[in-house]
Design a protein around this motif. Structure first.
Motif, short mmCIF file in Angstrom:
data_model
loop_
_atom_site.label_atom_id
_atom_site.label_comp_id
_atom_site.label_asym_id
_atom_site.label_seq_id
_atom_site.Cartn_x
_atom_site.Cartn_y
_atom_site.Cartn_z
N GLN A 112 -6.29 -7.49 -7.20
CA GLN A 112 -6.55 -7.96 -5.84
C GLN A 112 -5.24 -8.09 -5.04
O GLN A 112 -4.15 -8.13 -5.61
CB GLN A 112 -7.22 -9.33 -5.89
N THR A 113 -5.38 -8.18 -3.72
CA THR A 113 -4.22 -8.36 -2.85
C THR A 113 -3.94 -9.85 -2.66
O THR A 113 -4.88 -10.64 -2.47
CB THR A 113 -4.47 -7.71 -1.48
N PRO A 128 0.79 -1.23 0.00
CA PRO A 128 0.00 0.00 0.00
C PRO A 128 0.83 1.29 0.00
O PRO A 128 0.42 2.27 -0.62
CB PRO A 128 -0.82 -0.09 1.30
N LYS A 158 -9.95 -8.87 -1.37
CA LYS A 158 -10.16 -7.52 -1.91
C LYS A 158 -9.22 -6.53 -1.22
O LYS A 158 -8.91 -5.47 -1.75
CB LYS A 158 -11.62 -7.08 -1.76
N ASP A 159 -8.73 -6.92 -0.03
CA ASP A 159 -7.72 -6.12 0.67
C ASP A 159 -6.82 -7.07 1.48
O ASP A 159 -7.03 -8.30 1.47
CB ASP A 159 -8.38 -5.06 1.57
#
Ligand code: AMP
Ligand code: GLY
Length: 425
Positions: A333-334, A242, A393-394
């Motif tokens: 995506q992660t 991030p 998604k995270d």
């Protein structure tokens, strides 16, 4: 169609094999020497990646058309040069640089000189040999603490010591230069300024002219939670990172990736393969901590699953100098991965433990590292045993799946870090 030989036997190689096996361009895939995971998607062959004559015979007999080198040792030992020198091997595509290019990883002194020659941001340094011990001690005593000492050559990830006091630095310098603690690898020592910041890695695939920047990743190197204890090969990884926003990654490309590729060309190094760039983000600025001439492990276990482009096509176009023809598609995506290790690693540990509940885990990609199959059982066979990769998604969603699988799969003296990725939330 390609007949492919992949060299290596860890989680990185299971991931690469898993991905290549999905390609319609993959006619046949072998892994030397592989593990119980690679055996599920390819055929393992019992040849050491350092036994070049045996690898050469295997390639000729089996009409191998592409060799992918997973780990650094064969590259530093010159496998590309070996293939180039032999008429009967020259036509085979090979992913990995020659001996000269692999010095970016094989010699820290070479890498530092290269960075300074090309104005690539990195920590200030000076290199010393055993003949200049007195100058080295003198130099260190004039630097700020902490100070970083690095054995010049390959030392299996153990050759870097961050010294908090002058006394510790003096003892370490003597151990490396005089007592040859890391053998030949510490016949030269790089003394380097300590950089305060947060680490991440960026990966580049190049055919010598064109390049693709692969997804970045953050690795967790220490054995203990909250980054404590001994260094390991890596205990987990997250991609994307991030704090590596577009502006930061643009600086990495302009100040580091482009000058690195231009620097290689200036030295007439025709570099074909991966460049792994270990970075420190100091404030908003990127600095190079190290180069590696291969992909990272366990970074591969999060980077490669995010790549949607056909990996055989990507490798073939790299080997054939037409990487510009392929477009890189990445899953937004992660991905997270958590490494299960044998209790005691990275020091003494036991192997041969039966792995249980493998069939019960869902929603993860279990990439085998140190495993082997015996009859219908999977046994542990190394320090790092298995990387559990999940998508979300995270980070939080991906970590839940990786963690659940890490709890479920079991073997005697299993250990894993429960804090992978938590610093990024
Ligand atoms: P290396 O083998 O060069 O990646 O170094 C191992 C680890 O030591 C790195 O992942 C960093 O955490 C740390 N390290 C290496 N060089 C420096 C530096 N100049 N400043 C701060 N930490 C460093
Ligand atoms: N995970 C660090 C490395 O592969 O060097």
């Amino acid at each position: 169609m390609y007949r492919i030989l992949l060299l290596g036997s860890g989680g990185r190689e299971h991931t690469l094999a898993w991905k290549m096996a999905q390609s319609p361009h993959c006619e046949k895939l072998w892994v030397a020497t592989g593990n119980a995971g690679t055996a599920q998607v390819a055929e393992n062959v019992n040849i050491s990646p350092l036994d070049f004559p045996a690898i050469a015979s295997f390639c000729i007999e089996n009409k191998v058309s592409l060799v992918v080198v997973g780990n650094e040792d064969p590259l530093v030992a010159g496998i590309r040069d070996y293939f180039q020198q032999k008429e009967e091997l020259r036509h085979i595509g090979l992913i990995g640089p020659d001996k000269h290019g692999a010095m970016l990883e094989g010699s820290k002194d070479f890498a530092k000189l290269f960075m300074f020659e090309n104005n690539i941001p990195t920590a200030a340094y000076q290199t010393f040999t055993s003949e200049d011990l007195e100058q080295a001690l003198q130099y260190v005593s004039n630097q700020a603490l902490p100070i970083v000492l690095k054995a010049d050559g390959l030392a299996a990830g153990k050759g870097v010591v961050i010294c908090q006091t002058y006394k510790e630095a003096e003892i370490t310098l003597r151990e490396m230069l005089v007592d040859k603690k890391f053998g030949n690898a510490s016949s030269k020592v790089v003394v380097e300024q300590f950089l305060e910041g947060i680490e991440l890695s960026v990966f580049v695939l190049t055919d010598g002219k064109n390049y693709k920047i692969l997804p970045e990743a953050k690795d967790y190197k220490r054995i203990g939670e909250k980054d404590t204890g001994l260094n390991t090969g890596g205990m987990g990884a997250v991609s994307p990172v991030p704090f590596a926003d577009a502006q930061f990654l643009k600086k990495v490309e302009d100040r580091i990736i482009k000058p690195t590729l231009e620097g290689l060309q200036k030295r007439n190094i025709h570099y074909v393969g991966f460049i792994f760039i270990g970075l420190m983000k100091v404030g908003q600025e990127p600095y190079v901590i190290e180069y590696n001439c291969r992909m990272g492990d366990p970074e591969t276990e999060v980077v490669i699953p995010r790549i949607e482009t056909d990996l055989v096509e990507l490798f073939a176009s790299t080997a054939e100098g037409r990487l510009n023809e392929v477009s890189l598609k990445v899953n937004p995506q992660t991905a997270t991965t958590i490494m299960l290790v044998s209790g005691g690693y990275p020091e003494k540990y036991e192997s041969g433990k039966e792995m249980k509940n493998l069939a019960e885990v869902k929603n993860v990609l279990p990439f085998h590292a140190g495993t082997r199959q015996e009859n219908d059982k999977i046994l542990t066979n190394g320090g790092r045993v298995m990387a559990l990769t999940a998508f979300g998604k995270d980070i939080k969603e991906a970590l839940e799946k990786s963690n659940l699988a890490a709890q479920t799969i079991d073997f005697d003296k299993k250990y894993y870090r429960r804090d992978i990725g938590l610093d990024l939330l």
